[in-house]
Design a protein around this motif. Structure first.
Motif, PDB file in Angstrom:
ATOM      1  N   GLY A 143     118.431  33.718 -32.760  1.00 30.18           N
ATOM      2  CA  GLY A 143     119.717  34.409 -32.582  1.00 30.18           C
ATOM      3  C   GLY A 143     119.600  35.915 -32.508  1.00 30.18           C
ATOM      4  N   THR A 144     118.377  36.460 -32.704  1.00 26.51           N
ATOM      5  CA  THR A 144     118.225  37.918 -32.626  1.00 26.51           C
ATOM      6  C   THR A 144     117.718  38.299 -31.240  1.00 26.51           C
ATOM      7  N   ASN A 145     117.721  39.594 -30.977  1.00 28.44           N
ATOM      8  CA  ASN A 145     117.171  40.118 -29.722  1.00 28.44           C
ATOM      9  C   ASN A 145     115.690  39.811 -29.560  1.00 28.44           C
ATOM     10  N   HIS A 418     125.022  35.193 -37.413  1.00 29.73           N
ATOM     11  CA  HIS A 418     125.416  34.540 -38.660  1.00 29.73           C
ATOM     12  C   HIS A 418     125.095  33.051 -38.608  1.00 29.73           C
ATOM     13  N   ASP A 419     125.509  32.387 -37.508  1.00 27.94           N
ATOM     14  CA  ASP A 419     125.319  30.938 -37.411  1.00 27.94           C
ATOM     15  C   ASP A 419     123.840  30.562 -37.403  1.00 27.94           C
ATOM     16  N   THR A 420     123.050  31.332 -36.636  1.00 27.97           N
ATOM     17  CA  THR A 420     121.625  30.984 -36.559  1.00 27.97           C
ATOM     18  C   THR A 420     120.906  31.344 -37.861  1.00 27.97           C
ATOM     19  N   GLY A 421     121.529  32.198 -38.657  1.00 28.78           N
ATOM     20  CA  GLY A 421     120.883  32.610 -39.905  1.00 28.78           C
ATOM     21  C   GLY A 421     121.238  31.695 -41.075  1.00 28.78           C
ATOM     22  N   GLU A 422     122.154  30.767 -40.815  1.00 26.75           N
ATOM     23  CA  GLU A 422     122.583  29.906 -41.928  1.00 26.75           C
ATOM     24  C   GLU A 422     121.451  28.983 -42.361  1.00 26.75           C
ATOM     25  N   GLY A 423     121.286  28.853 -43.638  1.00 25.92           N
ATOM     26  CA  GLY A 423     120.287  27.930 -44.174  1.00 25.92           C
ATOM     27  C   GLY A 423     118.868  28.459 -44.127  1.00 25.92           C
ATOM     28  N   LEU A 424     118.701  29.751 -43.851  1.00 22.30           N
ATOM     29  CA  LEU A 424     117.331  30.294 -43.800  1.00 22.30           C
ATOM     30  C   LEU A 424     116.689  30.348 -45.192  1.00 22.30           C
ATOM     31  N   GLY A 425     117.493  30.553 -46.191  1.00 27.27           N
ATOM     32  CA  GLY A 425     116.956  30.646 -47.546  1.00 27.27           C
ATOM     33  C   GLY A 425     116.232  31.957 -47.766  1.00 27.27           C
ATOM     34  N   ALA A 435     111.455  39.734 -40.780  1.00 26.34           N
ATOM     35  CA  ALA A 435     112.443  39.192 -39.843  1.00 26.34           C
ATOM     36  C   ALA A 435     113.847  39.240 -40.451  1.00 26.34           C
ATOM     37  N   LEU A 436     113.926  38.956 -41.738  1.00 25.43           N
ATOM     38  CA  LEU A 436     115.235  38.954 -42.394  1.00 25.43           C
ATOM     39  C   LEU A 436     115.819  40.370 -42.421  1.00 25.43           C
ATOM     40  N   LYS A 437     114.938  41.324 -42.698  1.00 29.69           N
ATOM     41  CA  LYS A 437     115.374  42.724 -42.709  1.00 29.69           C
ATOM     42  C   LYS A 437     115.853  43.128 -41.308  1.00 29.69           C
ATOM     43  N   TYR A 438     115.098  42.684 -40.329  1.00 27.91           N
ATOM     44  CA  TYR A 438     115.446  42.982 -38.931  1.00 27.91           C
ATOM     45  C   TYR A 438     116.805  42.375 -38.570  1.00 27.91           C
ATOM     46  N   ARG A 439     117.038  41.131 -39.026  1.00 27.37           N
ATOM     47  CA  ARG A 439     118.354  40.492 -38.791  1.00 27.37           C
ATOM     48  C   ARG A 439     119.462  41.352 -39.386  1.00 27.37           C
TER      49      ARG A 439
END
Ligand SMILES: C[S@@+](CC[C@H](N)C(=O)[O-])C[C@H]1O[C@@H](n2cnc3c(N)ncnc32)[C@H](O)[C@@H]1O
Length: 654
Positions: A143-145, A418-425, A435-439
């Motif tokens: 979901g990111t660039n 947001h949707d693609t990040g759901e459940g990443l933990g 990657a999380l910081k980048y998101r």
């Protein structure tokens, strides 16, 4: 062998072939950046940090025959067919195969002391870029660039290797072709991708003209067009921190390419190279790291204009697309964090939108009037001075519409993130943390942009009257020249100015809709906003026809807009725009009934006489009102309600 010994041996190998490190510079291993340069002593500005001899460089040039400056150093030549098929269009593939060959040669390769210090094919952690990440880590980029380019690269590299292998496997001398595995190709492409330099910056023309005899012209074209890149051993150890304090220079006379520092470096400091003004998305995908600097946080938005919108945009002189270069970039725009929040007085706070984004959107949403203006004024560029005058310019309606579409697009991007990040933990390793910081950084860019855009729309919606209302948030900026009028405000204005007419019109509406008075516009606009814009515009024109000069003098600012509408659409009138009613079939009956009842009101006797002298009676005016309602309104969502609002400009008069 200990790493430091390998570093020393690399430097010794470089020295013996005239690649020289400045005496005050050392190579060390940094925990974060890996192999790095550091100042052993203070380094003065202008010092050459590394002079890399052309004879130690590695590229496509080493794989083609008859060269002295860029030798193959005893490597088995690739088949003639392989070279001739790839050299002109895809020389970089030859370069990748040449690097694989050197890796496979091991100690026998001239470049072995260099190659063994590179991240190796079985060290995905050191190769660092997301293409080497395990699926569980790449999931954090969904979901990111950064997600699409990783996939594009993977496919491209597979195609490139297949191209090379096809040409290699038919050669009897290259029965070892299956050693050039997919993984090894990905490794070679990664090494070039993360540490090579563009050919046009590094390769001197003098070096080629002499060496390549009859072929030099074609090869020089590959250089100038950057169809391949060059590995510069030792010089490529420089890392990137986003600050440009270095200079690169070719020295054909001494056979060197040099990296120099423009600033003094103090003893003990790491010395950085500069990879260019790269966004965090580019750094992450291309180099496997990101920087902690908000200015590097950029989110790319892609527009998909119609063929007509593309033609219109290309007709504007401020559109600086070069047709041959990167066609996919023409309508790709990077939104930055920039100064979206701390805006200067008088500015719209949209400085961080990239040049051309609003113009492209405007070309996509332009109505007839605006399209004609753009075609007749190719030099007009809204975004040169994106300030309050933008509201007053002839494209004020398209401007609001563009802001609204951009806002929706950005909200959709946020939803996707947001949707693609759901459940990443929680992240469980370095890749996932990065990657999380980048998101989060991407989301923050989008959030700032969306809140500024929505503020502009909210402010524009405070426009309640044509008579000198200045929305509170724009108080300091004076002269709010255009805005978005809601149907509720439009009828309130009618009530304040012409209460008798207002009361008669709303009772006609109330009867037809079987709704009590006072009308609840929040309910009516859900299905009937277009209908009642048509009715309102029709009523205003009747008032104008009735009161003539007195109406204009009473509402001087409003008059600007009335005249503009009348004049702007004379061309459409000729084209038959007023021959039909612009409304959906379900509205026709209500519009006709309401318009006829209004025309028959006693207050409009004089205007009615004028209308009825026309063979089609009130129909042309009704059609005109419906045309203006269709062309000049913009859909917005405010307070949870979606409605069409009328864009009004009150300062530009004929
Ligand atoms: C041109 S090489 C530089 C030499 C590299 N450090 C090495 O160990 O070989 C580029 C790679 O260095 C690393 N790098 C450069 N700058 C960095 C930074 N600011 N933070 C983290 N890694 C960096 C990344 O892995 C990048 O792909």
């Amino acid at each position: 062998m200990p790493k430091q010994l390998r570093i020393d041996e690399l430097l010794e190998w470089g020295r013996s072939h005239h690649t020289i490190l400045h005496p005050s510079v050392e190579v060390y291993r940094d925990d974060v950046t890996g192999l790095s340069f550091r100042a052993k002593e203070d380094v003065p500005p202008g010092a050459k940090l590394v002079s890399c001899a052309y004879q130690t460089t590695l590229s496509f040039l080493n794989a083609i025959p008859y060269s002295f400056l860029f030798e193959s150093h005893g490597s088995k030549p690739f088949p003639l067919e392989f070279i001739s098929q790839l050299a002109l269009e895809d020389p970089h593939i030859i370069g990748h195969f040449f690097l694989m060959q050197q890796y496979l040669m091991g100690k026998r390769s001239f470049w072995w002391k260099y190659i063994r210090l590179l991240p190796q094919p079985d060290q995905p952690d050191l190769l660092a870029i997301p293409i080497w990440w395990p699926e569980a880590d790449r999931r954090f980029l969904w979901g990111t660039n950064a997600e699409p380019p990783v996939e594009i690269r993977r496919k491209l590299w597979m195609i490139e290797r297949a191209k090379g292998i096809k040409l290699l496997e038919s050669s009897p001398e290259h029965q070892d072709w299956d050693e050039y595995t997919q993984k090894l190709y990905f490794w070679a492409a990664t090494i070039f991708g993360t540490r090579s330099f563009r050919a046009s910056l590094t390769v001197p023309e003098e070096g080629l003209v002499e060496q390549y005899k009859g072929n030099h012209k074609a090869i020089w074209e590959c250089v100038t067009q950057d169809r391949f890149s060059v590995l510069l051993p030792i010089l490529d150890i420089g890392n990137h921190d986003g600050v440009n304090r270095v200079e690169w220079s070719k020295h054909p006379d001494t056979g060197h390419f040099a990296l120099s520092t423009c600033k003094a470096v103090e003893k003990g400091e790491q010395i950085f190279n500069y990879y260019g003004d790269k966004s965090n998305s580019e750094l992450l995908v291309g180099y496997g790291f990101t920087l902690d600097s908000p200015s590097q946080d950029v989110v790319n938005l892609k527009l998909v204009p119609s063929a007509e919108a593309i033609r219109l945009r290309r007709s504007q002189s401020c559109h600086n697309h070069r047709p041959t270069s990167h066609p996919e970039e023409e309508f790709m725009f990077g939104v930055r964090t920039g100064s979206l929040v701390e805006r200067a007085k008088g500015s719209l706070g949209l400085e961080s939108l990239p040049h051309g984004l609003l113009e492209a959107l405007i070309c996509m949403v332009a109505n007839n009037r605006e399209r004609r203006f753009i075609e007749q004024n190719p030099q007009y560029c809204l975004q040169v001075d994106l300030d309050f005058d933008s509201f007053a310019g002839p494209l004020y309606r398209a401007f609001f519409s563009a802001i609204r579409i951009l806002y929706i697009k950005i909200r959709l991007e946020m939803e996707r993130l947001h949707d693609t990040g759901e459940g990443l933990g929680s992240p469980s390793n370095h890749n996932q943390t990065m990657a999380l910081k980048y998101r989060t950084q991407q989301n923050s860019v989008l959030m700032k942009a969306s809140s500024r855009l929505s503020q502009i729309l909210e402010d524009a919606l405070l426009f309640k009257s044509f008579d000198a209302q200045v929305p509170e948030t724009f108080q300091n900026d004076q002269n709010f020249p255009a805005g978005l009028l809601t149907l509720m405000h439009a009828f309130s204005w009618l009530q304040a100015q012409y209460s008798g007419v207002h009361d008669s019109v709303v009772s006609i509406i109330s009867e037809d809709q079987e709704e009590d008075l006072p009308l609840d516009w929040r309910l009516l606009i859900v299905d009937w906003d277009n209908t009642y814009w048509c009715v309102w515009i029709y009523t205003i024109w009747l008032l104008w026809a009735r009161d003539g000069q007195a109406f204009q003098e009473r509402h001087p600012a409003f008059r600007t807009w009335l005249d503009e509408m009348r004049m702007a659409y004379s061309k459409d009138q000729q084209d038959g725009a007023y021959d039909i009613l612009h409304a959906s079939p379900s509205e026709v009956e209500t519009i006709n009934l309401t318009v006829e009842a209004i025309t028959n009101l006693p207050q409009f006797k004089s205007a009615r006489d004028i209308l009825m002298s026309h063979e089609k009676g009130w129909e042309p005016l009704r059609n005109f009102a419906s045309f203006v309602a269709k062309e000049e309104t913009v859909a917005v969502t405010s307070g949870g309600l979606e409605q069409r609002v009328l864009a009004i400009n009150k300062t530009r008069g004929p």
